[in-house]
Design a protein around this motif. Structure first.
Motif, PDB file in Angstrom:
ATOM      1  N   THR A  37       7.353  -5.229   1.263  1.00 39.25           N
ATOM      2  CA  THR A  37       6.108  -5.302   0.525  1.00 39.25           C
ATOM      3  C   THR A  37       5.018  -4.615   1.328  1.00 39.25           C
ATOM      4  OG1 THR A  37       5.558  -7.412   1.554  1.00 39.25           O
ATOM      5  CG2 THR A  37       6.719  -7.494  -0.555  1.00 39.25           C
ATOM      6  N   VAL A  38       3.898  -4.375   0.700  1.00 32.74           N
ATOM      7  CA  VAL A  38       2.780  -3.742   1.366  1.00 32.74           C
ATOM      8  C   VAL A  38       2.138  -4.747   2.316  1.00 32.74           C
ATOM      9  CG1 VAL A  38       0.530  -2.669   0.979  1.00 32.74           C
ATOM     10  CG2 VAL A  38       2.408  -2.214  -0.590  1.00 32.74           C
ATOM     11  N   GLU A  39       1.767  -4.272   3.508  1.00 33.56           N
ATOM     12  CA  GLU A  39       1.140  -5.148   4.489  1.00 33.56           C
ATOM     13  C   GLU A  39      -0.298  -5.423   4.101  1.00 33.56           C
ATOM     14  OE1 GLU A  39       1.616  -3.732   8.483  1.00 33.56           O
ATOM     15  OE2 GLU A  39       3.660  -3.104   8.084  1.00 33.56           O
ATOM     16  N   THR A  40      -0.701  -6.708   4.170  1.00 30.10           N
ATOM     17  CA  THR A  40      -2.073  -7.071   3.871  1.00 30.10           C
ATOM     18  C   THR A  40      -2.660  -7.848   5.036  1.00 30.10           C
ATOM     19  OG1 THR A  40      -1.427  -9.127   2.772  1.00 30.10           O
ATOM     20  CG2 THR A  40      -1.691  -7.188   1.372  1.00 30.10           C
ATOM     21  N   ALA A  62      -0.539   5.544  -1.320  1.00 27.46           N
ATOM     22  CA  ALA A  62      -0.057   4.227  -0.917  1.00 27.46           C
ATOM     23  C   ALA A  62      -0.126   3.299  -2.117  1.00 27.46           C
ATOM     24  CB  ALA A  62      -0.914   3.679   0.225  1.00 27.46           C
ATOM     25  N   LYS A  63       0.613   2.195  -2.048  1.00 29.68           N
ATOM     26  CA  LYS A  63       0.558   1.170  -3.089  1.00 29.68           C
ATOM     27  C   LYS A  63      -0.445   0.113  -2.670  1.00 29.68           C
ATOM     28  CE  LYS A  63       3.859   2.279  -6.028  1.00 29.68           C
ATOM     29  NZ  LYS A  63       3.761   2.298  -7.457  1.00 29.68           N
ATOM     30  N   VAL A  64      -1.347  -0.215  -3.568  1.00 29.81           N
ATOM     31  CA  VAL A  64      -2.315  -1.282  -3.347  1.00 29.81           C
ATOM     32  C   VAL A  64      -2.195  -2.228  -4.536  1.00 29.81           C
ATOM     33  CG1 VAL A  64      -4.758  -1.852  -3.088  1.00 29.81           C
ATOM     34  CG2 VAL A  64      -3.848   0.234  -2.045  1.00 29.81           C
ATOM     35  N   ASN A  65      -1.606  -3.389  -4.285  1.00 33.77           N
ATOM     36  CA  ASN A  65      -1.343  -4.364  -5.357  1.00 33.77           C
ATOM     37  C   ASN A  65      -0.569  -3.733  -6.515  1.00 33.77           C
ATOM     38  OD1 ASN A  65      -2.764  -6.035  -3.706  1.00 33.77           O
ATOM     39  ND2 ASN A  65      -4.206  -6.721  -5.254  1.00 33.77           N
ATOM     40  N   GLY A  66       0.467  -2.960  -6.193  1.00 35.30           N
ATOM     41  CA  GLY A  66       1.312  -2.331  -7.195  1.00 35.30           C
ATOM     42  C   GLY A  66       0.732  -1.068  -7.810  1.00 35.30           C
ATOM     43  N   VAL A 152     -12.086   0.887   7.883  1.00 38.02           N
ATOM     44  CA  VAL A 152     -11.375   1.301   9.097  1.00 38.02           C
ATOM     45  C   VAL A 152     -11.624   0.231  10.158  1.00 38.02           C
ATOM     46  CG1 VAL A 152     -11.117   3.086  10.860  1.00 38.02           C
ATOM     47  CG2 VAL A 152     -11.677   3.729   8.509  1.00 38.02           C
ATOM     48  N   LYS A 153     -10.513  -0.361  10.653  1.00 42.19           N
ATOM     49  CA  LYS A 153     -10.588  -1.391  11.696  1.00 42.19           C
ATOM     50  C   LYS A 153      -9.514  -1.114  12.725  1.00 42.19           C
ATOM     51  CE  LYS A 153     -11.361  -5.497   8.931  1.00 42.19           C
ATOM     52  NZ  LYS A 153     -10.847  -6.821   8.677  1.00 42.19           N
ATOM     53  N   ASN A 154      -9.900  -1.071  13.984  1.00 36.99           N
ATOM     54  CA  ASN A 154      -8.938  -0.907  15.079  1.00 36.99           C
ATOM     55  C   ASN A 154      -7.984   0.261  14.858  1.00 36.99           C
ATOM     56  OD1 ASN A 154     -10.014  -3.232  16.311  1.00 36.99           O
ATOM     57  ND2 ASN A 154      -8.681  -4.535  15.071  1.00 36.99           N
ATOM     58  N   LYS A 155      -8.529   1.397  14.429  1.00 35.97           N
ATOM     59  CA  LYS A 155      -7.745   2.628  14.215  1.00 35.97           C
ATOM     60  C   LYS A 155      -6.772   2.533  13.037  1.00 35.97           C
ATOM     61  CE  LYS A 155      -9.156   5.056  17.852  1.00 35.97           C
ATOM     62  NZ  LYS A 155      -9.783   6.320  17.755  1.00 35.97           N
ATOM     63  N   ASN A 156      -6.902   1.495  12.204  1.00 35.65           N
ATOM     64  CA  ASN A 156      -6.105   1.355  10.992  1.00 35.65           C
ATOM     65  C   ASN A 156      -7.011   1.541   9.780  1.00 35.65           C
ATOM     66  OD1 ASN A 156      -3.564   0.718  12.183  1.00 35.65           O
ATOM     67  ND2 ASN A 156      -4.281  -1.373  12.517  1.00 35.65           N
ATOM     68  N   VAL A 157      -6.448   2.100   8.704  1.00 36.92           N
ATOM     69  CA  VAL A 157      -7.201   2.313   7.467  1.00 36.92           C
ATOM     70  C   VAL A 157      -6.673   1.338   6.419  1.00 36.92           C
ATOM     71  CG1 VAL A 157      -7.809   3.968   5.659  1.00 36.92           C
ATOM     72  CG2 VAL A 157      -7.576   4.739   8.025  1.00 36.92           C
ATOM     73  N   TYR A 158      -7.613   0.611   5.809  1.00 34.70           N
ATOM     74  CA  TYR A 158      -7.292  -0.394   4.807  1.00 34.70           C
ATOM     75  C   TYR A 158      -7.996  -0.051   3.501  1.00 34.70           C
ATOM     76  CZ  TYR A 158      -6.015  -3.122   8.929  1.00 34.70           C
ATOM     77  OH  TYR A 158      -5.454  -3.544  10.095  1.00 34.70           O
ATOM     78  N   VAL A 159      -7.374  -0.457   2.388  1.00 32.17           N
ATOM     79  CA  VAL A 159      -7.984  -0.290   1.074  1.00 32.17           C
ATOM     80  C   VAL A 159      -8.078  -1.672   0.438  1.00 32.17           C
ATOM     81  CG1 VAL A 159      -7.691   0.699  -1.227  1.00 32.17           C
ATOM     82  CG2 VAL A 159      -7.157   2.073   0.783  1.00 32.17           C
ATOM     83  N   SER A 160      -9.238  -1.953  -0.163  1.00 33.82           N
ATOM     84  CA  SER A 160      -9.434  -3.221  -0.862  1.00 33.82           C
ATOM     85  C   SER A 160      -8.727  -3.181  -2.207  1.00 33.82           C
ATOM     86  CB  SER A 160     -10.919  -3.488  -1.097  1.00 33.82           C
ATOM     87  OG  SER A 160     -11.598  -3.581   0.120  1.00 33.82           O
ATOM     88  N   PRO A 161      -8.130  -4.300  -2.616  1.00 34.40           N
ATOM     89  CA  PRO A 161      -7.528  -4.351  -3.955  1.00 34.40           C
ATOM     90  C   PRO A 161      -8.592  -4.121  -5.024  1.00 34.40           C
ATOM     91  CG  PRO A 161      -6.864  -6.245  -2.646  1.00 34.40           C
ATOM     92  CD  PRO A 161      -7.945  -5.536  -1.882  1.00 34.40           C
ATOM     93  N   SER A 170      -9.040   5.564 -15.884  1.00 42.68           N
ATOM     94  CA  SER A 170      -7.844   5.826 -15.076  1.00 42.68           C
ATOM     95  C   SER A 170      -6.874   4.636 -15.050  1.00 42.68           C
ATOM     96  CB  SER A 170      -8.228   6.199 -13.638  1.00 42.68           C
ATOM     97  OG  SER A 170      -8.857   5.112 -12.983  1.00 42.68           O
ATOM     98  N   ASP A 171      -7.324   3.457 -15.479  1.00 43.87           N
ATOM     99  CA  ASP A 171      -6.442   2.278 -15.485  1.00 43.87           C
ATOM    100  C   ASP A 171      -5.205   2.501 -16.359  1.00 43.87           C
ATOM    101  OD1 ASP A 171      -8.216   0.981 -13.822  1.00 43.87           O
ATOM    102  OD2 ASP A 171      -9.134  -0.194 -15.432  1.00 43.87           O
ATOM    103  N   TYR A 172      -5.375   3.224 -17.449  1.00 46.59           N
ATOM    104  CA  TYR A 172      -4.255   3.470 -18.363  1.00 46.59           C
ATOM    105  C   TYR A 172      -3.102   4.160 -17.630  1.00 46.59           C
ATOM    106  CZ  TYR A 172      -1.466   5.407 -22.122  1.00 46.59           C
ATOM    107  OH  TYR A 172      -0.412   5.749 -22.925  1.00 46.59           O
ATOM    108  N   PHE A 173      -3.406   5.225 -16.894  1.00 47.84           N
ATOM    109  CA  PHE A 173      -2.344   5.966 -16.206  1.00 47.84           C
ATOM    110  C   PHE A 173      -1.885   5.257 -14.940  1.00 47.84           C
ATOM    111  CE2 PHE A 173      -4.169   9.181 -18.975  1.00 47.84           C
ATOM    112  CZ  PHE A 173      -3.017   9.588 -19.614  1.00 47.84           C
ATOM    113  N   ALA A 174      -2.754   4.458 -14.334  1.00 48.91           N
ATOM    114  CA  ALA A 174      -2.327   3.662 -13.176  1.00 48.91           C
ATOM    115  C   ALA A 174      -1.242   2.679 -13.609  1.00 48.91           C
ATOM    116  CB  ALA A 174      -3.509   2.914 -12.570  1.00 48.91           C
ATOM    117  N   GLU A 175      -1.371   2.116 -14.797  1.00 43.32           N
ATOM    118  CA  GLU A 175      -0.342   1.207 -15.333  1.00 43.32           C
ATOM    119  C   GLU A 175       0.940   1.963 -15.679  1.00 43.32           C
ATOM    120  OE1 GLU A 175       0.406  -2.148 -16.045  1.00 43.32           O
ATOM    121  OE2 GLU A 175      -1.239  -2.292 -14.633  1.00 43.32           O
ATOM    122  N   LYS A 176       0.777   3.117 -16.291  1.00 42.31           N
ATOM    123  CA  LYS A 176       1.943   3.896 -16.735  1.00 42.31           C
ATOM    124  C   LYS A 176       2.785   4.411 -15.577  1.00 42.31           C
ATOM    125  CE  LYS A 176       1.557   4.035 -21.228  1.00 42.31           C
ATOM    126  NZ  LYS A 176       2.567   3.440 -22.062  1.00 42.31           N
TER     127      LYS A 176
END
Length: 187
Positions: A37-40, A62-66, A152-161, A170-176
Motif C-alpha cells: 500500500t502507499v506509505e502515509t 504516484a497513487k494518493v488514496n487510489g 516537503v519534510k526531511n527531504k521527503n515529498v508528501y501529497v495531501s489526500p 478532472s474527477d471523472y477521469f481520475a475515477e476512470k
C-alpha cells in the motif's frame, strides 16, 4: 476521397499513439514493500518520493488514496495535480510545461489544453470582438483540474489526500483511470 484517406490516417495515428502511451508508461508509483500500500504519515500525508529524486526527474506519478497524481518540480517549486486532463483524460505527465502570463502551465499532449500548475485553472486564448483591433488574450475557464497540496519534510515529498467535498472536472477521469493509470473497466 482524399479527405477520407487523410481522416483515416489521422485516426489510425491517434490510435497508435494511445497504444504506445498505454504500453510505454514507465512512471514511478511508490508502494510500501511490506504491505503493498502507499506509505502515509500520521497526518494523512502520502509519501510520493525523495525530494532529490523528484528534482532530478522533474516529474513523477504516484497513487494518493487510489488516485493517480502527477507531481512536478518546476523552477524551484513542487506542484501536484490529477494525472489525467479534465478535457478527455490525456496523460499530463507527458505534457510540456510553459510559462503563460507569468504562470507555470502544463499543456496536455492530446489536445493542447492549458492548465495552471498552481491553481488548476483551464486557460484559453480569447478575443473581444468589440475592440477595434482584437488581440488574443489568455482567459480563465475556471478551476477544472484538481490540485493537491505538496509538503516537503526531511527531504521527503508528501501529497495531501484530496478534499472530495468539492468536485472538479478532472474527477471523472481520475475515477476512470484508477487501475495503474489504465482505463478502469466496471463489471
Amino acid at each position: 476521397m482524399l479527405d477520407l484517406i487523410i481522416l483515416s490516417i489521422h485516426f489510425f495515428t491517434c490510435f497508435l499513439i494511445s497504444v504506445l502511451i498505454w504500453w510505454g508508461s514507465k512512471d514511478m508509483v511508490l508502494h510500501s514493500p511490506s504491505k503493498g500500500t502507499v506509505e502515509t504519515e500520521p497526518d494523512d500525508l502520502v509519501l510520493v518520493g525523495k525530494e532529490d529524486d523528484i528534482k532530478k526527474s522533474q516529474r513523477i506519478t504516484a497513487k494518493v488514496n487510489g488516485r493517480e497524481v502527477v507531481v512536478f518540480y518546476h523552477e524551484g517549486r513542487f506542484y501536484a495535480l490529477d494525472s489525467r486532463c479534465y478535457h478527455e483524460g490525456g496523460p499530463l505527465r507527458l505534457g510540456e510545461i510553459e510559462d503563460i502570463d507569468g504562470q507555470a502551465c502544463i499543456i496536455c499532449p492530446w489536445h493542447k489544453y492549458t492548465i495552471t500548475l498552481e491553481t488548476g485553472e483551464g486557460l484559453y486564448q480569447g478575443i473581444n470582438p468589440l475592440e477595434p483591433s482584437p488581440t488574443p488574450r489568455w482567459q480563465s475557464k475556471g478551476v477544472k483540474q484538481r490540485i493537491h497540496k505538496v509538503t516537503v519534510k526531511n527531504k521527503n515529498v508528501y501529497v495531501s489526500p484530496p478534499d472530495m467535498s468539492v468536485s472538479f472536472d478532472s474527477d471523472y477521469f481520475a475515477e476512470k483511470y484508477k487501475n495503474g493509470g489504465d482505463l478502469a473497466m466496471k463489471k
